[in-house]
Design a protein around this motif. Structure first.
Motif, mmCIF file in Angstrom:
data_model
loop_
_atom_site.group_PDB
_atom_site.id
_atom_site.type_symbol
_atom_site.label_atom_id
_atom_site.label_comp_id
_atom_site.label_asym_id
_atom_site.label_seq_id
_atom_site.Cartn_x
_atom_site.Cartn_y
_atom_site.Cartn_z
ATOM 1 N N ASN A 103 6.497 3.494 10.412
ATOM 2 C CA ASN A 103 7.268 4.719 10.151
ATOM 3 C C ASN A 103 7.145 5.128 8.683
ATOM 4 O OD1 ASN A 103 8.130 4.912 12.794
ATOM 5 N ND2 ASN A 103 10.058 3.825 12.437
ATOM 6 N N LYS A 104 7.122 4.124 7.803
ATOM 7 C CA LYS A 104 6.999 4.432 6.378
ATOM 8 C C LYS A 104 5.631 5.016 6.067
ATOM 9 C CE LYS A 104 7.887 2.494 1.800
ATOM 10 N NZ LYS A 104 8.343 1.313 1.017
ATOM 11 N N VAL A 105 4.572 4.437 6.660
ATOM 12 C CA VAL A 105 3.220 4.983 6.469
ATOM 13 C C VAL A 105 3.173 6.432 6.935
ATOM 14 C CG1 VAL A 105 0.829 4.843 7.254
ATOM 15 C CG2 VAL A 105 2.038 2.754 6.608
ATOM 16 N N ASN A 106 3.730 6.689 8.107
ATOM 17 C CA ASN A 106 3.691 8.037 8.677
ATOM 18 C C ASN A 106 4.514 9.046 7.875
ATOM 19 O OD1 ASN A 106 2.022 7.201 10.768
ATOM 20 N ND2 ASN A 106 3.724 6.716 12.136
ATOM 21 N N ALA A 107 5.474 8.541 7.094
ATOM 22 C CA ALA A 107 6.348 9.435 6.320
ATOM 23 C C ALA A 107 5.762 9.797 4.961
ATOM 24 C CB ALA A 107 7.717 8.784 6.143
ATOM 25 N N ILE A 108 4.697 9.110 4.536
ATOM 26 C CA ILE A 108 4.083 9.362 3.222
ATOM 27 C C ILE A 108 2.786 10.126 3.442
ATOM 28 C CG2 ILE A 108 3.214 8.319 1.098
ATOM 29 C CD1 ILE A 108 4.892 5.832 1.778
ATOM 30 N N SER A 109 2.674 11.288 2.820
ATOM 31 C CA SER A 109 1.570 12.204 3.126
ATOM 32 C C SER A 109 0.210 11.721 2.639
ATOM 33 C CB SER A 109 1.853 13.589 2.529
ATOM 34 O OG SER A 109 1.963 13.505 1.103
ATOM 35 N N ASN A 110 0.161 10.861 1.614
ATOM 36 C CA ASN A 110 -1.133 10.484 1.031
ATOM 37 C C ASN A 110 -1.595 9.080 1.428
ATOM 38 O OD1 ASN A 110 1.058 9.582 -0.636
ATOM 39 N ND2 ASN A 110 -0.414 9.074 -2.252
ATOM 40 N N ILE A 111 -1.036 8.578 2.529
ATOM 41 C CA ILE A 111 -1.541 7.323 3.089
ATOM 42 C C ILE A 111 -1.586 7.469 4.605
ATOM 43 C CG2 ILE A 111 0.779 6.276 3.090
ATOM 44 C CD1 ILE A 111 -0.572 3.546 2.692
ATOM 45 N N LEU B 168 0.837 -1.207 0.000
ATOM 46 C CA LEU B 168 0.000 0.000 0.000
ATOM 47 C C LEU B 168 0.872 1.257 0.000
ATOM 48 C CD1 LEU B 168 -2.801 -1.023 2.539
ATOM 49 C CD2 LEU B 168 -3.008 -0.855 0.049
ATOM 50 N N CYS B 169 1.975 1.217 0.723
ATOM 51 C CA CYS B 169 2.913 2.343 0.706
ATOM 52 C C CYS B 169 3.501 2.540 -0.688
ATOM 53 C CB CYS B 169 4.039 2.111 1.722
ATOM 54 S SG CYS B 169 3.539 2.317 3.443
ATOM 55 N N ASN B 170 3.826 1.438 -1.340
ATOM 56 C CA ASN B 170 4.341 1.530 -2.707
ATOM 57 C C ASN B 170 3.306 2.166 -3.638
ATOM 58 O OD1 ASN B 170 6.731 0.305 -1.954
ATOM 59 N ND2 ASN B 170 6.077 -1.745 -2.550
ATOM 60 N N LEU B 171 2.044 1.772 -3.476
ATOM 61 C CA LEU B 171 0.977 2.374 -4.281
ATOM 62 C C LEU B 171 0.899 3.877 -4.040
ATOM 63 C CD1 LEU B 171 -2.234 0.112 -4.191
ATOM 64 C CD2 LEU B 171 -0.790 0.633 -6.173
ATOM 65 N N ALA B 172 0.976 4.267 -2.770
ATOM 66 C CA ALA B 172 0.888 5.685 -2.423
ATOM 67 C C ALA B 172 2.025 6.477 -3.053
ATOM 68 C CB ALA B 172 0.906 5.848 -0.906
ATOM 69 N N PRO C 178 0.932 9.617 -6.226
ATOM 70 C CA PRO C 178 0.932 10.634 -5.162
ATOM 71 C C PRO C 178 -0.320 11.500 -5.125
ATOM 72 C CG PRO C 178 2.406 11.265 -6.951
ATOM 73 C CD PRO C 178 1.994 9.861 -7.231
ATOM 74 N N LEU C 179 -1.115 11.513 -6.184
ATOM 75 C CA LEU C 179 -2.345 12.304 -6.199
ATOM 76 C C LEU C 179 -3.551 11.496 -5.716
ATOM 77 C CD1 LEU C 179 -1.907 14.237 -9.581
ATOM 78 C CD2 LEU C 179 -1.234 14.937 -7.267
ATOM 79 N N THR C 180 -3.273 10.312 -5.222
ATOM 80 C CA THR C 180 -4.317 9.424 -4.696
ATOM 81 C C THR C 180 -4.171 9.300 -3.181
ATOM 82 O OG1 THR C 180 -4.466 8.136 -6.738
ATOM 83 C CG2 THR C 180 -5.182 7.050 -4.713
ATOM 84 N N ASP C 181 -5.291 9.339 -2.471
ATOM 85 C CA ASP C 181 -5.275 9.140 -1.027
ATOM 86 C C ASP C 181 -5.626 7.689 -0.692
ATOM 87 O OD1 ASP C 181 -4.638 11.778 -0.434
ATOM 88 O OD2 ASP C 181 -6.736 12.399 -0.390
ATOM 89 N N ILE C 182 -4.894 7.099 0.239
ATOM 90 C CA ILE C 182 -5.129 5.717 0.663
ATOM 91 C C ILE C 182 -5.375 5.697 2.168
ATOM 92 C CG2 ILE C 182 -4.199 3.378 0.811
ATOM 93 C CD1 ILE C 182 -2.503 3.984 -1.654
#
Length: 337
Positions: free
Chosen positions: A204-212, A172-176, A180-184
């Motif tokens: 930590n990776k989830v928290n570092a990506i703004s759109n997930i 899911l992080c890879n998808l995000a 980047p214009l998609t919210d997950i």
């Protein structure tokens, strides 16, 4: 059924001693349960709620006393599981396909099968009707499996263990990152996994990506249905809310991939008429999302309707609970007469 007989019993003990004593133990439980019901209850009808959650010994005891049991269907896919057995007199199920499947089943026993649709699809439809605005960005809701905090319990889980779940979050992080214009939005039955050290890196990776992000609001009843109804796409490890969302006519992708296996549900249980609802790898999942973002669809209108009929007997109309209640009223009235 003929009597088992002493000779056959002795042969059975010799060949299958463990299985014989399992049968014997359940026989004792059945007789004691039957006596308990006969002595303390005078019911003519029993509403048991969901079929697979109802003890089979109790169901058989009611049947032997000629007390009718009535149950609704908890979810769609266990119909095709041989290890989920039940015995119910009147079954208020999701669709005619369920009735036809049970007719040829060796582990599910029903006298009267009545399709009513998926009751929880009513909740989704009610939320959808109250949506006042569209999402500003394409929104995906991802339904995951829960993670058991106990290490020993976790390692014994074939489906939904930590290793499988962390793989889902990484994908899911890879998808995000790719879109980047998609919210997950990640939503599970609970958010226990964020407190388990094993998931620290992926959290930590989830928290570092703004759109997930993770939806942790469990204070509101039916929050998951609110999210699903307003989503543009649902990505899910197999869950009943996926089938309910299909009944609504919305896009659903079942991510049928584990690090150690694929085709877990499709090949062994039900293939959804081989329609394009399963992703068996991250690459395939990304391609399916890309197709939708490019303005395409994974299913034709005819295929969507066919899946709605399979899972819900018709497109969701918000009246499944009404059909259940009307059927119960008819049963009650007939029983009085």
């Amino acid at each position: 059924m003929g009597e088992f007989g002493l000779k056959k019993s002795l042969l059975f003990i010799r060949k299958e001693p463990v299985l014989f004593f399992v049968f014997l133990l359940n026989g004792v439980r059945f007789l004691s349960t039957k006596d308990l019901l006969r002595e303390n209850y005078s019911a003519r009808l029993v509403l048991v709620g969901f079929e697979i959650l109802f003890p089979k010994i109790l169901s058989l005891a009611f049947e032997s006393l000629k007390i009718r049991t009535i149950a609704t269907q908890e979810r769609f896919i266990p119909t095709f599981f041989s290890h989920f057995s039940f015995s119910i007199d009147t079954y208020l199920c999701n669709s005619q396909l369920i009735c036809e499947t049970i007719k040829t089943s060796n582990d599910k026993f029903v006298n009267n099968c009545i399709p009513c649709g998926q009751s929880r699809s009513d909740i989704l439809l009610n939320y959808k009707k109250n949506i006042t605005s569209k999402n500003e960005r394409f929104t995906i809701v991802a339904f995951d499996y829960e993670s058991n905090p106990d290490f020993n319990d976790n390692r014994l889980r074939v489906c939904g263990n930590w290793r499988q779940n962390v793989s889902f979050y990484k994908d899911l992080c890879n998808l995000a990152e790719v879109f980047p214009l998609t919210d997950i939005i990640i939503r599970g039955k609970n958010a226990n996994w964020i407190k388990i050290p094993f998931f620290k890196d992926v959290l930590n990776k989830v928290n570092a990506i703004s759109n997930i992000w993770i939806d942790e609001d469990y204070s509101k009843l039916n929050r998951q249905y609110e999210l699903a109804s307003s989503s543009d796409l649902v990505i899910a490890k197999y869950t009943s809310i996926g089938d309910e969302t299909i009944a609504l006519g919305k896009r659903v992708i079942y991510y049928d991939y584990f690090p150690n296996s694929t085709h877990y549900f499709a090949s062994e249980y039900f293939k959804y008429n081989n329609f394009n609802v399963y992703a068996y790898s991250y690459i395939q999942l990304e391609q399916m999302v890309q197709t939708i973002l490019n303005g395409g669809e994974l299913l034709t209108d005819a295929e969507v309707l066919e899946l709605q009929i399979i899972t819900n007997n018709a497109p969701a109309d918000g009246k499944a609970k009404d059909r259940v209640m009307k059927t119960l009223d008819i049963i009650y009235a007939a029983d009085k007469n």
